[in-house]
Every structure is written in C-alpha cells, then in structure tokens.
Design a protein around this motif. Structure first.
Motif, PDB file in Angstrom:
ATOM      1  N   ARG A 129      34.470   0.994 -32.672  1.00 47.59           N
ATOM      2  CA  ARG A 129      34.907   2.443 -32.664  1.00 47.59           C
ATOM      3  C   ARG A 129      35.689   2.726 -31.661  1.00 47.59           C
ATOM      4  O   ARG A 129      35.270   2.337 -30.279  1.00 47.59           O
ATOM      5  N   GLY A 130      36.488   3.693 -31.997  1.00 51.90           N
ATOM      6  CA  GLY A 130      37.563   4.227 -30.845  1.00 51.90           C
ATOM      7  C   GLY A 130      38.716   4.970 -31.457  1.00 51.90           C
ATOM      8  O   GLY A 130      38.739   5.282 -32.520  1.00 51.90           O
ATOM      9  N   GLU A 131      39.355   5.664 -30.340  1.00 53.06           N
ATOM     10  CA  GLU A 131      40.440   6.963 -30.778  1.00 53.06           C
ATOM     11  C   GLU A 131      41.683   5.921 -30.859  1.00 53.06           C
ATOM     12  O   GLU A 131      42.263   5.202 -29.978  1.00 53.06           O
ATOM     13  N   LEU A 183      43.231   1.200 -29.333  1.00 54.08           N
ATOM     14  CA  LEU A 183      41.781   1.838 -29.573  1.00 54.08           C
ATOM     15  C   LEU A 183      41.319   2.041 -28.045  1.00 54.08           C
ATOM     16  O   LEU A 183      41.201   1.156 -27.268  1.00 54.08           O
ATOM     17  N   LYS A 184      40.763   3.623 -27.879  1.00 53.13           N
ATOM     18  CA  LYS A 184      40.381   3.822 -26.585  1.00 53.13           C
ATOM     19  C   LYS A 184      39.186   4.614 -26.496  1.00 53.13           C
ATOM     20  O   LYS A 184      38.964   5.406 -27.634  1.00 53.13           O
ATOM     21  N   ASP A 185      38.574   4.602 -25.542  1.00 53.36           N
ATOM     22  CA  ASP A 185      37.497   5.750 -25.240  1.00 53.36           C
ATOM     23  C   ASP A 185      37.711   6.156 -23.854  1.00 53.36           C
ATOM     24  O   ASP A 185      38.519   5.778 -23.147  1.00 53.36           O
ATOM     25  N   GLN A 244      40.460   0.539 -22.966  1.00 54.82           N
ATOM     26  CA  GLN A 244      41.267   0.783 -24.249  1.00 54.82           C
ATOM     27  C   GLN A 244      41.560  -0.648 -24.552  1.00 54.82           C
ATOM     28  O   GLN A 244      41.491  -1.804 -23.500  1.00 54.82           O
TER      29      GLN A 244
END
Length: 446
Positions: free
Chosen positions: A40-42, A58-60, A64
């Motif tokens: 799950r990530g941004e 994908l990062k949080d 990343q």
C-alpha cells in the motif's frame, strides 16, 4: 543451504561475487522470501510509455519503492491512476539487474483511498466550490482581439518558451508582458500571488489610461496567462493553494490557466476564467492567428463592396425611371399645349353641332313661334359667343400675343422667380412666334 542473508563465519573469507551473479542471487532471495507481495502506498511520478508500460513510485512517510507495470497488466486497470492517489498493488519484488535497482513488478492495482495530498486537494476544492469561486456565471469570455497579454510563469520553465513561441508565430503584433514567479516549492504560492497582483495593478492602470489619457501611460493588458509545464502532483501543488485561488478570481481581466498536461487538474484551473490543457494551448486560445483576422476582413470587405454596388445599381435604375417619367419641362409643356388644343377643337366641334341643331330647330319652329324662337336663338348665340371667347382666352398663345413670355433656363426648367435668375444667367424666352435668348443683367424684386 546457506542464504546470502545469513551472516558468514568470522573466520571464513567472504565470497567474491560477479556483479550480475550477485544481483541475480539477491533477486532469487527476494523471490523466495517475499513474493508474491502486496504493498500500500501513494502514487508518485506516474507515467505511461508509448509501449503501454507504466512506471511510477510507491511512497509513504518513511520510504519509496520503484515500480513497473507492464502493458498486459496495465490494460486491465479499471481507473486512470494519478499522482497522490493511495493504492494497493500486488506483484513480485525483484532486482532490475541492468541498474541494480530494487523494483516491484506490479500485476494488479486498485484504489485504497485518495492519498493525503489528493484528499487535501478535494477538501479545498469542495470548500471553494461551495463559496462560488468556480461558478460559470462569474467567468468572462476572452477578448477576440487582445491589445496586450500578461504571462506569469518561471523564466527557466519550458512552458515560457512554448508560450512565447506560439504568440510570436500567431500574433507577433501584440505586446507580451512577462512577470516571473516561482512555480514549484514552498515559496511558489506566495511568489505566484505577488506576480499576479503586479499584473493586476498594471492592467487596472492601463484601463484607467484608456478612459482618461491624463491618468498615466500604463500598458493595456486584456488577458493574463498563468502557465507551467507538467509534473507530479507534488510538482504542481503550488497551484492548489487557497490564497492563490482567491487571488485568481480577483483578476480585473480574463485569466487563462495552462498548468501541466491535459490530464492534470489544479485548483487554479477551476478558478480561472478558462482552463487550457497545456501552456501552448493557453497561448493559442488567446491569440487567433493574424491570417484568420485578415481573411475575415477581406471577406467582409468583399461583402461590403458587393452590397454597395447593388445599392448603387438600384439607385441608378430608380434615377433612370424618374428621369423617364419626368422628361424635359419644355417637352411636358408641349404635350400639355397639344392636349389643350385637342380639347379646344373637340369643344368647337361640339358647339358647331349644337348650333346646327339649333338652326334646324329654328327653321322648324319659325313658322309657329317666330318672335319667341328668334329671342331664344339670339340668347343661345350670345351664350355661344361668350363661351367661344372664354375658350380663346384659355389659349396660351393669346397670353404670349399680349406681350408675355415663357422663361426657361439652359436645362429647360421654367423660371418663375427672381432668385432663379442671378446676374449673368443665360435664359430662353418663348414668345408667340418664336424664342429669344436673353442674359440677366440686374434682377429686381417687386
């Protein structure tokens, strides 16, 4: 069997690996320990190549991960991924051996939420929309022929080059005023606000000058372009600032927002009078090519020429018809004289017929009523003589025989007043037996 993740014996010498072999071994270890994996990530830096493959991060808050999604998986996406969205992906973790990068090959993706930045964007959008900042009724049409264009962007941005190139190509005669500003980073929103405020003051000064030339000599600015090239959600975040949004809606002239690519939307786009998909498109919207207007002018000139020619033709026909109906005054006078002579001849003929009847009646009645008939015939004869005299008096030749003359100018128009005969005027006097040319020496009023 020892794994590469196990600590080697202190006494043992480390194994010397070939680079490619080590990358391959690490990939095997990741495959055995983690795959398949769900993350799950941004989304950040999302892009789709011409091949159909997608690349993104994908990062949080703490890290990343580089990701790749090949076309066979990307074709099954049920939505259009955007930077800032929170997603859940499933795939296989491995090593991209050509670069030695850790990479997640994504096999499926679904939304897990909107992401922190995107949620912030939606909250501000809902707030400003509720306040009426996006209302279509407050948006103004662009001027068809702007007299000056203001541009706010970074001096080092490719967007500036695209805009200037488009304006020079399409409307080289329109002045362009560039006010530089930061378009990315923490200081960018305030910088954009200051640049727009400066342009607003200049536009208002130009409007004041237009109303009153003594008010100043400020440049006339009819339109403002707020532009920036494409980038991630973080790169474009300055254009999602609340203060900037409120500044945009205060523009005294129509403002076009051309930020990012066609798929990018910012708060500035919703506040602007018009949103352009790219900076170049923004320049093209405000600047119709000069050739278009010149062609329109040529078309209008042709229509005007045709309309004027048709009007002249109609008026010429009306003039010819009026001239035919009017004719020369002398000709009309001759026709009237001829008609009068015919009427007089008919009247004489009628009188002679009546006299003949009376004579016949006289002869028939003389034997019976000689004295009464004689008096009646005498009365009728006197009456006929009076009528004949009156008829003769109506003959215009008698008027001319009494010393009168019919005056007309060189065009044959009757002269009936002194003001029609100025000194030196050449006139024609028609007498009873011919015409005489005369020249006016001294007109006198009675």
């Amino acid at each position: 069997m020892n794994s590469i993740f196990e600590s080697p014996s202190p006494a043992a010498a480390p194994r010397v690996w070939e680079v490619g072999a080590l990358c391959h071994a690490i990939g095997d270890a990741l495959q055995a320990r983690f795959n398949p994996v769900a993350v799950r990530g941004e989304l950040s830096g999302f892009s789709r190549a011409a091949s159909g493959h997608c690349y993104f991060n994908l990062k949080d808050a703490s890290g990343q991960l580089r990701c790749a999604m090949f076309r066979r998986a990307a074709d099954h996406l049920g939505f259009a991924p955007r930077d800032g969205e929170l997603v859940e992906v499933r795939g296989r973790l491995g090593v991209y051996e050509q670069r030695g990068d850790l990479q997640l090959v994504v096999e499926s993706m679904q939304r897990a939420g909107q992401g922190a930045l995107f949620e912030q964007f939606l909250r501000l959008k809902a707030q400003l929309e509720a306040e009426g900042l996006f209302e279509p009724a407050r948006k103004r049409p662009l001027p068809a022929l702007p007299r000056g264009i203001g541009v706010v962007t970074s001096l080092g941005a490719a967007a500036l080059h695209d805009v200037v190139t488009a304006l020079r190509r399409r409307v080289p005669h329109i002045p362009v005023l560039i006010v530089p500003a930061l378009v990315q980073g923490a200081q960018a929103p305030q910088s954009l606000v200051q640049a727009l405020s400066k342009l607003y003051r200049m536009a208002q000064d130009g409007q004041a000058t237009q109303r009153d030339p003594a008010a100043g000599d400020g440049p006339i600015i009819d339109t403002i372009l707020l532009v920036r090239g494409g980038g991630s959600l973080e790169d474009l975040w300055a254009f999602n600032d609340e203060q900037l949004a409120r500044t945009i809606v205060q523009s005294p002239v129509p403002l076009i927002s051309g930020v990012g690519h066609e798929t990018d939307f910012t708060i500035a786009d919703f506040c602007a009078d018009l949103r352009a998909p790219t900076p170049t498109a923004a320049a093209e919207l405000v600047a119709q090519p000069r050739e278009v207007w010149l062609g329109a002018l040529d078309l209008l000139q042709g229509r005007l020429d045709n309309a004027v020619q048709r009007l002249l033709d109609r008026q010429a026909q009306r003039l010819d018809l009026a001239a035919q109906r009017l004719g020369r005054p002398s000709e009309q006078l001759a026709r009237n004289r001829l008609q009068l002579a015919r009427q007089a001849q008919r009247l004489r003929h009628a009188m002679l017929l009546k006299l003949q009847r009376l004579t016949q009646n006289q002869q028939a009645l003389q034997s019976h009523f000689p004295q009464v008939l004689q008096r009646g015939l005498e009365q009728q004869r006197q009456k006929l003589e009076r009528m004949d005299l009156r008829l003769q008096l109506l003959d215009p030749r008698l008027v001319l025989q009494r010393g009168y003359a019919l005056l007309s100018d060189e065009q044959g128009r009757p002269v009936t007043q002194v003001r029609q005969a100025p000194p030196g005027a050449a006139l024609k006097a028609q007498l009873s037996d011919g015409t005489v040319d005369v020249v006016v020496t001294q007109p006198r009023l009675l």
